[in-house]
Design an enzyme around this catalytic site. Structure first.
Site, PDB file in Angstrom:
ATOM      1  NE  ARG A  27      -3.539  -2.135   2.920  1.00 48.73           N
ATOM      2  CZ  ARG A  27      -3.259  -3.255   3.619  1.00 48.73           C
ATOM      3  NH1 ARG A  27      -2.055  -3.403   4.168  1.00 48.73           N
ATOM      4  NH2 ARG A  27      -4.178  -4.195   3.778  1.00 48.73           N
ATOM      5  CG  HIS A  30      -6.279  -8.428   1.853  1.00 48.91           C
ATOM      6  ND1 HIS A  30      -6.399  -8.760   0.518  1.00 48.91           N
ATOM      7  CD2 HIS A  30      -6.109  -7.067   1.878  1.00 48.91           C
ATOM      8  CE1 HIS A  30      -6.297  -7.680  -0.215  1.00 48.91           C
ATOM      9  NE2 HIS A  30      -6.126  -6.641   0.576  1.00 48.91           N
ATOM     10  CE  LYS A  42      -6.155  -1.337   5.644  1.00 51.68           C
ATOM     11  NZ  LYS A  42      -7.170  -0.767   4.733  1.00 51.68           N
ATOM     12  CG  HIS A  58      -6.177   0.520  -4.478  1.00 52.94           C
ATOM     13  ND1 HIS A  58      -5.864   0.009  -3.236  1.00 52.94           N
ATOM     14  CD2 HIS A  58      -7.354  -0.046  -4.842  1.00 52.94           C
ATOM     15  CE1 HIS A  58      -6.822  -0.831  -2.866  1.00 52.94           C
ATOM     16  NE2 HIS A  58      -7.729  -0.884  -3.813  1.00 52.94           N
ATOM     17  NE  ARG A  91      -3.115  -3.544  -1.215  1.00 58.08           N
ATOM     18  CZ  ARG A  91      -2.603  -4.320  -0.271  1.00 58.08           C
ATOM     19  NH1 ARG A  91      -1.304  -4.584  -0.262  1.00 58.08           N
ATOM     20  NH2 ARG A  91      -3.373  -4.852   0.663  1.00 58.08           N
ATOM     21  CE1 TYR A 144      -6.179  -4.413  -2.888  1.00 60.14           C
ATOM     22  CE2 TYR A 144      -8.221  -5.332  -2.049  1.00 60.14           C
ATOM     23  CZ  TYR A 144      -7.255  -4.350  -2.024  1.00 60.14           C
ATOM     24  OH  TYR A 144      -7.354  -3.305  -1.143  1.00 60.14           O
TER      25      TYR A 144
END
Length: 301
Positions: free
Chosen positions: A166, A276, A192, A250, A253, A285
């Site tokens: 990210r 994830h 995150k 993004h 990714r 994704y």
């Protein structure tokens, strides 16, 4: 920090000086209470933050601010709003699922900030949103962007497209996060929510990170002139200069997820590489290879 500041503002009924972005139901100084004087919009009217067909969904904070001005009971403090009032107001809005979800998230965060129990927001139902298809950056677009980028931007693009990081993870890469073992080198990715993860690196990625970090006394791969590292927003802006409209860090990714999955169809490995918590998120994704359905049909024939 922001939740605590808002709770203090709400309890004291005094706005914080210099804060020009009011949160939902922010109290105003007496004798006027939020919202400012003027006609109250109809509850059924289209909110100002509702997205157009060609626009991205609004942020939860933008929706929450707009929600307060469209509420049928704007003069009530949030602790006096009942579940029935909240449901009646929400049901009168003509929102798309993404917009409704954003409003509901913001309202729940509001009541969490003021620590009201039980919360009227508990009555809001869960929203089923359509799952968008994967949008991997096309290989030609990726390669052209790499060719057009300077050294720093090329490194940012590579860490997104070839390592799946990210933008907030890219800017935090530091030489101290490289871990050498008997066979190769791995990178500690600062994700995150404090959910750090360890990913293996190719020799090319290892060399890239070491080269970028060598220019910073503090070991940052992307140092800032003001000290520390650059911001995620600045990294995204650098990438946007060489990527065509519609493609971003993004979608790079997504490109990584799709390419990694095509290697051996191991969705769990891709999930761990992306960081994830759910395989369902990883599936959003990962675009299946073009020949996946044909191969599956041939195998069953």
């Amino acid at each position: 920090m922001e939740r605590r500041r808002f709770a203090e503002r709400w309890r004291s009924r005094v706005p914080v000086p210099g804060d020009h972005d009011p949160l939902p139901w922010t109290p105003a100084p007496a004798p006027c209470r939020y919202p400012p004087p003027g006609p109250t919009p109809s509850p059924a009217s289209r909110p100002s933050c509702a997205p157009r067909d060609d626009a991205r969904p609004p942020s939860p904070r933008a929706c929450a601010t707009s929600a307060s001005s469209h509420a049928p009971w704007p003069t009530l403090p949030p602790d006096q709003v009942t579940s029935d009032q909240l449901l009646t107001w929400a049901g009168a809005q003509h929102w798309q699922p993404e917009t409704r979800h954003a409003y509901y998230v913001s309202i729940r965060l509001l009541y969490a900030a003021i620590e009201l129990r039980p919360s009227p927001a508990d009555a809001l139902p869960p929203i089923s949103r359509p799952v968008p298809p994967p949008r991997p950056t096309p290989e030609t677009v990726y390669r052209r962007a790499l060719a057009d980028a300077d050294e720093r931007t090329r490194a940012i693009l590579t860490l997104a497209g070839a390592a799946g990081l990210r933008r907030s993870e890219i800017v935090q890469v530091n030489i101290r996060d490289l871990i050498d073992d008997l066979t190769a080198t791995s990178l500690v990715v600062h994700a995150k929510g404090g959910r750090d993860r360890l990913i293996p690196l190719t020799d090319e990625l290892t060399a890239l990170i070491r080269t970028m970090c060598a220019t910073s006394p503090e070991g940052w791969a992307f140092p800032s002139r003001d000290g520390g590292h650059i911001t995620p927003r600045w990294a995204a802006r650098l990438a946007s200069r060489v990527l065509p409209p519609g493609w971003s860090l993004h979608t790079l990714r997504h490109r990584f997820a799709t390419t990694a999955y095509a290697a051996d169809r191991d969705i769990l490995a891709v999930q761990r590489l992306l960081g994830h918590t759910s395989v369902a998120t990883t599936q959003r994704y990962t675009a299946p290879p073009d020949n996946a359905m044909r191969q599956a049909l041939n195998a069953a024939a």
